[in-house]
Design an enzyme around this catalytic site. Structure first.
Site, PDB file in Angstrom:
ATOM      1  N   ASP A  32     -23.706   0.374  27.970  1.00  9.85           N
ATOM      2  CA  ASP A  32     -23.071   0.234  29.288  1.00  9.85           C
ATOM      3  C   ASP A  32     -24.157   0.162  30.359  1.00  9.85           C
ATOM      4  O   ASP A  32     -25.123   0.932  30.313  1.00  9.85           O
ATOM      5  CB  ASP A  32     -22.149   1.447  29.524  1.00  9.85           C
ATOM      6  CG  ASP A  32     -21.207   1.253  30.703  1.00  9.85           C
ATOM      7  OD1 ASP A  32     -21.686   1.002  31.815  1.00  9.85           O
ATOM      8  OD2 ASP A  32     -19.982   1.365  30.509  1.00  9.85           O
ATOM      9  N   ASN A  88      -9.591   3.052  28.550  1.00 13.49           N
ATOM     10  CA  ASN A  88      -8.742   2.940  29.739  1.00 13.49           C
ATOM     11  C   ASN A  88      -7.869   1.688  29.665  1.00 13.49           C
ATOM     12  O   ASN A  88      -8.355   0.606  29.315  1.00 13.49           O
ATOM     13  CB  ASN A  88      -9.617   2.876  30.997  1.00 13.49           C
ATOM     14  CG  ASN A  88     -10.508   4.096  31.148  1.00 13.49           C
ATOM     15  OD1 ASN A  88     -10.117   5.209  30.802  1.00 13.49           O
ATOM     16  ND2 ASN A  88     -11.714   3.902  31.650  1.00 13.49           N
ATOM     17  N   GLN A  95      -9.210   1.328  34.373  1.00 12.60           N
ATOM     18  CA  GLN A  95      -9.773   0.125  33.753  1.00 12.60           C
ATOM     19  C   GLN A  95     -10.221  -0.846  34.836  1.00 12.60           C
ATOM     20  O   GLN A  95      -9.444  -1.194  35.731  1.00 12.60           O
ATOM     21  CB  GLN A  95      -8.739  -0.555  32.837  1.00 12.60           C
ATOM     22  CG  GLN A  95      -9.313  -1.740  32.067  1.00 12.60           C
ATOM     23  CD  GLN A  95      -8.320  -2.392  31.108  1.00 12.60           C
ATOM     24  OE1 GLN A  95      -7.121  -2.086  31.136  1.00 12.60           O
ATOM     25  NE2 GLN A  95      -8.823  -3.292  30.286  1.00 12.60           N
ATOM     26  N   HIS A 101     -11.838  -2.317  25.647  1.00 16.67           N
ATOM     27  CA  HIS A 101     -13.112  -1.731  25.222  1.00 16.67           C
ATOM     28  C   HIS A 101     -12.933  -0.236  25.015  1.00 16.67           C
ATOM     29  O   HIS A 101     -12.086   0.390  25.658  1.00 16.67           O
ATOM     30  CB  HIS A 101     -14.234  -2.007  26.231  1.00 16.67           C
ATOM     31  CG  HIS A 101     -13.886  -1.656  27.643  1.00 16.67           C
ATOM     32  ND1 HIS A 101     -13.128  -2.475  28.450  1.00 16.67           N
ATOM     33  CD2 HIS A 101     -14.170  -0.571  28.393  1.00 16.67           C
ATOM     34  CE1 HIS A 101     -12.976  -1.921  29.638  1.00 16.67           C
ATOM     35  NE2 HIS A 101     -13.603  -0.741  29.629  1.00 16.67           N
ATOM     36  N   HIS A 103     -15.119   3.166  25.358  1.00 18.12           N
ATOM     37  CA  HIS A 103     -16.359   3.820  25.777  1.00 18.12           C
ATOM     38  C   HIS A 103     -16.761   4.817  24.703  1.00 18.12           C
ATOM     39  O   HIS A 103     -15.935   5.613  24.235  1.00 18.12           O
ATOM     40  CB  HIS A 103     -16.144   4.608  27.075  1.00 18.12           C
ATOM     41  CG  HIS A 103     -15.859   3.772  28.265  1.00 18.12           C
ATOM     42  ND1 HIS A 103     -16.829   3.395  29.160  1.00 18.12           N
ATOM     43  CD2 HIS A 103     -14.705   3.232  28.728  1.00 18.12           C
ATOM     44  CE1 HIS A 103     -16.282   2.673  30.129  1.00 18.12           C
ATOM     45  NE2 HIS A 103     -14.994   2.558  29.888  1.00 18.12           N
TER      46      HIS A 103
HETATM   47  P1  AMP Z   1     -13.625   0.496  32.501  1.00 18.46           P
HETATM   48  O1  AMP Z   1     -13.678   1.173  33.846  1.00 18.46           O
HETATM   49  O2  AMP Z   1     -13.058   1.331  31.410  1.00 18.46           O
HETATM   50  O3  AMP Z   1     -12.989  -0.867  32.594  1.00 18.46           O
HETATM   51  O4  AMP Z   1     -15.142   0.301  32.080  1.00 18.46           O
HETATM   52  C1  AMP Z   1     -15.908  -0.796  32.421  1.00 18.46           C
HETATM   53  C2  AMP Z   1     -17.332  -0.436  32.067  1.00 18.46           C
HETATM   54  O5  AMP Z   1     -18.058  -1.608  31.911  1.00 18.46           O
HETATM   55  C3  AMP Z   1     -18.062   0.397  33.133  1.00 18.46           C
HETATM   56  O6  AMP Z   1     -18.539   1.608  32.532  1.00 18.46           O
HETATM   57  C4  AMP Z   1     -19.214  -0.504  33.579  1.00 18.46           C
HETATM   58  O7  AMP Z   1     -20.379   0.229  33.830  1.00 18.46           O
HETATM   59  C5  AMP Z   1     -19.356  -1.418  32.381  1.00 18.46           C
HETATM   60  N1  AMP Z   1     -19.860  -2.748  32.648  1.00 18.46           N
HETATM   61  C6  AMP Z   1     -19.384  -3.643  33.544  1.00 18.46           C
HETATM   62  N2  AMP Z   1     -20.053  -4.813  33.451  1.00 18.46           N
HETATM   63  C7  AMP Z   1     -20.948  -4.645  32.443  1.00 18.46           C
HETATM   64  C8  AMP Z   1     -21.931  -5.489  31.835  1.00 18.46           C
HETATM   65  N3  AMP Z   1     -22.126  -6.742  32.260  1.00 18.46           N
HETATM   66  N4  AMP Z   1     -22.658  -4.997  30.819  1.00 18.46           N
HETATM   67  C9  AMP Z   1     -22.485  -3.730  30.387  1.00 18.46           C
HETATM   68  N5  AMP Z   1     -21.576  -2.896  30.901  1.00 18.46           N
HETATM   69  C10 AMP Z   1     -20.823  -3.334  31.920  1.00 18.46           C
END
Ligand code: AMP
Ligand code: ZN
Length: 136
Positions: A32, A88, A95, A101, A103
């Site tokens: 992440d 999420n 989300q 995805h 985490h």
């Molecule tokens: P969520 O809030 O569950 O949708 O999580 C999205 C996650 O994606 C967050 O923890 C961000 O830090 C991560 N994220 C967003 N864009 C990228 C990216 N290009 N590469 C890696 N992680 C990302």
């Protein structure tokens, strides 16, 4: 199937570079970019599913097997003392990227993070009413 405007589809397909920890025909696990702790990773299916509701059963069951494989590596290599799996669904659940995805958040005794909620105190009747709403 990929979704054209989905960044996680592009990352999962390798079209956008990522720090990949694991890859097979169905999944890619990446670090992440905004980690909660050292080693915070995201497990992404290669086929687009916006959320858990859209995820096919076959991928849903494989996802936990992959998560476990990576979790064992994290435990061994990062020496973390705990691990949270967080998933999420929908904006109200936090989300922000609408591609399913999981985490994977390694935990350490001094990591300063808190993943939790404020516990409610429902009566037995309230719990029963909710149970019936869900099962009926
Ligand atoms: P969520 O809030 O569950 O949708 O999580 C999205 C996650 O994606 C967050 O923890 C961000 O830090 C991560 N994220 C967003 N864009 C990228 C990216 N290009 N590469 C890696 N992680 C990302
Ligand atoms: Zn996608």
């Amino acid at each position: 199937m990929m979704k054209d405007d989905c960044i996680f589809c592009k990352i999962a397909a390798g079209e956008i570079p990522s720090k990949t920890l694991y890859e097979d025909e169905d999944f890619r696990v990446i670090l992440d970019l905004g980690p909660a702790t050292k080693g915070h990773a995201l497990l992404l299916p290669k086929d687009h599913a916006a959320n858990l509701y859209e995820l096919p059963d076959a991928l849903a069951s494989k996802a936990l097997i992959v998560a476990r494989k990576v979790a064992m590596r994290m435990k061994e290599k990062l020496n973390c003392s705990g691990l949270n799996l967080v998933q999420n669904n929908g904006e109200n659940a936090g989300q922000t990227v609408m591609h399913f995805h999981i985490h994977m958040i390694p935990r350490y005794s001094d990591d300063g993070q808190k993943i939790g909620w404020v516990p409610g105190e429902p009566s037995s009747e309230e719990l029963e009413a909710i149970r019936q709403m869900i099962v009926d």
